[in-house]
Design an enzyme around this catalytic site. Structure first.
Site, PDB file in Angstrom:
ATOM      1  N   CYS A  36       0.832  -1.198   0.000  1.00 57.72           N
ATOM      2  CA  CYS A  36       0.000   0.000   0.000  1.00 57.72           C
ATOM      3  C   CYS A  36       0.871   1.255   0.000  1.00 57.72           C
ATOM      4  O   CYS A  36       1.531   1.520  -0.992  1.00 57.72           O
ATOM      5  CB  CYS A  36      -1.015  -0.049   1.136  1.00 57.72           C
ATOM      6  SG  CYS A  36      -2.524   0.836   0.715  1.00 57.72           S
ATOM      7  N   HIS A  45      -3.621  -5.086   0.293  1.00 54.97           N
ATOM      8  CA  HIS A  45      -3.054  -5.620   1.537  1.00 54.97           C
ATOM      9  C   HIS A  45      -3.112  -7.155   1.537  1.00 54.97           C
ATOM     10  O   HIS A  45      -4.088  -7.726   2.021  1.00 54.97           O
ATOM     11  CB  HIS A  45      -3.850  -5.104   2.738  1.00 54.97           C
ATOM     12  CG  HIS A  45      -3.712  -3.641   2.977  1.00 54.97           C
ATOM     13  ND1 HIS A  45      -2.827  -3.129   3.892  1.00 54.97           N
ATOM     14  CD2 HIS A  45      -4.330  -2.585   2.415  1.00 54.97           C
ATOM     15  CE1 HIS A  45      -2.911  -1.803   3.888  1.00 54.97           C
ATOM     16  NE2 HIS A  45      -3.822  -1.454   2.995  1.00 54.97           N
ATOM     17  N   GLU A  52      -1.663  -9.084   3.422  1.00 58.05           N
ATOM     18  CA  GLU A  52      -1.577  -9.605   4.795  1.00 58.05           C
ATOM     19  C   GLU A  52      -2.939  -9.985   5.387  1.00 58.05           C
ATOM     20  O   GLU A  52      -3.013 -10.805   6.292  1.00 58.05           O
ATOM     21  CB  GLU A  52      -0.860  -8.607   5.714  1.00 58.05           C
ATOM     22  CG  GLU A  52      -1.623  -7.330   6.064  1.00 58.05           C
ATOM     23  CD  GLU A  52      -1.432  -6.200   5.055  1.00 58.05           C
ATOM     24  OE1 GLU A  52      -1.081  -6.487   3.894  1.00 58.05           O
ATOM     25  OE2 GLU A  52      -1.657  -5.030   5.435  1.00 58.05           O
TER      26      GLU A  52
HETATM   27  N1  GLN Z   1      -2.231   6.575   2.591  1.00 60.11           N
HETATM   28  C1  GLN Z   1      -2.238   5.846   1.384  1.00 60.11           C
HETATM   29  C2  GLN Z   1      -3.549   5.973   0.632  1.00 60.11           C
HETATM   30  O1  GLN Z   1      -4.510   6.424   1.177  1.00 60.11           O
HETATM   31  C3  GLN Z   1      -1.938   4.393   1.671  1.00 60.11           C
HETATM   32  C4  GLN Z   1      -2.888   3.759   2.623  1.00 60.11           C
HETATM   33  C5  GLN Z   1      -2.367   2.485   3.187  1.00 60.11           C
HETATM   34  O2  GLN Z   1      -1.163   2.246   3.219  1.00 60.11           O
HETATM   35  N2  GLN Z   1      -3.255   1.659   3.712  1.00 60.11           N
HETATM   36  O3  GLN Z   1      -3.637   5.644  -0.522  1.00 60.11           O
END
Ligand code: GLN
Length: 537
Positions: free
Chosen positions: A382, A508, A510
């Site tokens: 992310c 994600h 995970e």
């Molecule tokens: N802050 C980034 C976004 O909003 C990544 C979010 C995250 O890592 N979950 O795209």
């Protein structure tokens, strides 16, 4: 329609006794005996969901397939049970009140005075029974957050009391307590447990099973004392001794016959248990043939729970590869040009973690640069993937001002917006992309060897997207978009061609790694870390 059974898990004496792990372990044992089980968490706080909670305080926010932002205990449930949960599996006081108040405003209560009993308790009961509505589950385990006696959890305990009364033998209550060991007198003490059960009794709930968290084995004398003072059978006093890994708990609970006692209580047959997959995992976990050092670069490193799912995924992947994964949590804010070699030099793999906001972002960029230039296996998740593409823009494409709009909103200059918000990309109003979305793996990519299927589904929790106008330019210089959301044409995965293992994912992974199905990306990442370190030595 199934005759669903309900098991309630409450906790007493102190918080953090591990109700989630006990609930998940019991669920796994019942599943091993052929039952369809799900687990639900009722959280007594007023936030409507944990999405807005500070990870420093509450740990990570876990995201389900249907995009619910939930308590991290749901992560344990999925990792143990290998079955998806949903919004219905996590209910907070905020959500309960919100729907009661909405109903009141709609006029659904027809002039009644709206009260905690029956309106709030009915809403709680409705949310518990909702999981049984599709007739899918034989057993629903409902974990009540907090500790008995707290003001916040009173309506939940009252709901449990009522449901117990209505369901009779089809429900059971497990109470988890602490049996402390006093070193000075060399004794285990049962008084806190007695008091805690007394509190529960005052609220009209007699527990059927008492699970005792303890540092030392409970002798028969202690078990019979607790049984006598708390009105439960001696076989229903279960010892839950401290263990080196939470994944050992189902095995301990099986040895203590927690599942058998419960099944007898709720009138279900005790079929033969098959835990072979689980035992195989434990065997690999406990008998590693080597080890590898992985750095997790993030800014919430003070509280390990902030990266719970990532740490567990690394552990699953380690067991799969039969290596011990030593994890080093590294604060991205503490990284700079001068200490980077000292901080990251000894690592076999670098994982740049998710996150929000500007703080610590430049440290993440430095970590990406280090991994890219030194051929260290890299996984960016992310915000970690976003750091990877921005680092590439700055240092390879020489777009010096490259940034993400989240981090730098000041200027519309094209090199600034490598990551754009969804508002611009897909016209969705800049809200978070949450939950499961499809992703197509590009033919001929290195990634193809990692994922068994070509169309995958992964969970998201982010606002910003890679700006497609740069795709060609990146590809020309060796960073390829190899995973694409086919419906909205969004970049999901990038990989580097001239690097042993360098992958950034917008989603994600995970959230989907479980004991019995470790996630392929983590498994491949650990395999690469092991392989590269062998080459170096
Ligand atoms: N802050 C980034 C976004 O909003 C990544 C979010 C995250 O890592 N979950 O795209």
């Amino acid at each position: 329609m199934k005759d669903t059974r309900y098991i309630f898990v409450t906790g007493g004496v102190v918080s953090s006794l591990g109700k989630g792990i006990i609930s998940a372990s019991l669920a796994r044992l019942l599943k091993a005996r052929g039952l369809n089980v799900t687990i639900q968490k009722l959280d007594p706080y007023i936030n409507v969901d944990p999405g807005t909670l500070n990870p420093y305080e509450h740990g990570e926010c876990y995201v389900t397939e249907d995009g619910a932002e939930t308590d991290l205990d749901l992560g344990h449930y999925e990792r143990f049970l290998n079955v998806h949960t949903s919004q219905a599996n996590n209910v907070t006081t905020g959500r309960i009140y919100q729907s009661v108040i909405d109903k009141e405003r709609r006029g659904d209560y027809l002039g009644e005075t709206v009260q905690i009993i029956p309106h709030i308790t009915d809403e709680i009961k409705y949310r518990i029974r909702l999981l049984a509505a599709h007739g899918k589950y034989d057993v629903i385990i409902t974990e009540i957050g907090g500790t008995v006696g707290d003001i916040e959890s009173l309506p939940y305990i009252e709901a449990v009391r009522q449901m117990r009364w209505e369901l009779g033998e089809k429900a059971a209550v497990i109470h988890l307590t602490l049996v402390p060991y006093l070193t000075a007198s060399g004794e285990l003490k049962t008084k806190p447990t007695q008091h805690s059960v007394k509190t529960l009794l005052e609220l009209g709930v007699q527990p059927d099973v008492i699970v005792c968290r303890t540092e030392k084995p409970l002798n028969e004398g202690i078990k019979s004392k607790i049984a006598l003072f708390c009105n439960v059978k001696e076989e229903a006093v279960i010892e839950s001794i401290d263990v080196s890994t939470i994944y050992e708990v189902p095995i301990r609970m099986r040895d203590e016959k927690l599942d058998e006692v419960i099944l007898k209580k709720i009138g279900l047959p005790i079929n033969k248990a098959d835990l072979s997959g689980w035992e195989d995992f434990l065997k690999r976990l406990k008998n590693p043939k080597g080890k590898t050092r992985i750095g997790v670069i993030g800014k919430y490193v003070e509280l390990k729970d902030s990266y719970k799912s990532i740490l567990e995924s690394l552990l699953h992947a380690g067991a799969k590869n039969q290596v011990k994964v030593d994890i080093e949590l590294i604060h991205s804010e503490h990284l700079n040009e001068t200490n980077i070699e000292e901080k990251l030099g000894g690592l076999n793999g670098i994982l740049v973690a998710p996150g929000f906001g500007e703080r610590g972002f430049e440290g993440k960029i430095l970590a990406v640069k280090y991994a890219r230039e030194n051929n260290v296996p890299f996984l960016g998740i992310c915000l970690g993937m976003q750091a990877a593409v921005i680092e590439f823009a700055r240092n390879v494409l020489h777009l010096e001002g490259a940034h993400s709009r989240e981090v730098d909103r000041r200027t519309p200059h094209p090199v600034i917006d490598i990551m754009e918000s969804q508002k611009k990309v897909s016209g969705k109003g800049g809200t978070m992309r949450l939950g499961s979305y499809p992703c197509e793996i590009k033919k001929g990519s290195k990634l193809e060897a990692i994922y068994p299927e070509q169309l995958i589904h992964e969970r998201h929790r982010h606002r910003y997207e890679f700006n497609n106008k740069y795709i060609e330019m990146y590809a020309m210089h060796g960073m390829h978009a190899v995973g694409i959301n086919p419906n909205e044409d969004l970049v999901e995965i990038v990989e580097l061609d001239k690097h042993p293992w360098f992958i950034g994912v917008q989603f994600h992974p995970e959230y989907k790694s479980t004991v019995e199905s470790p996630h392929p990306l983590f498994t491949a990442f650990i395999a690469a870390a092991v392989k590269e370190s062998k080459k170096k030595n």
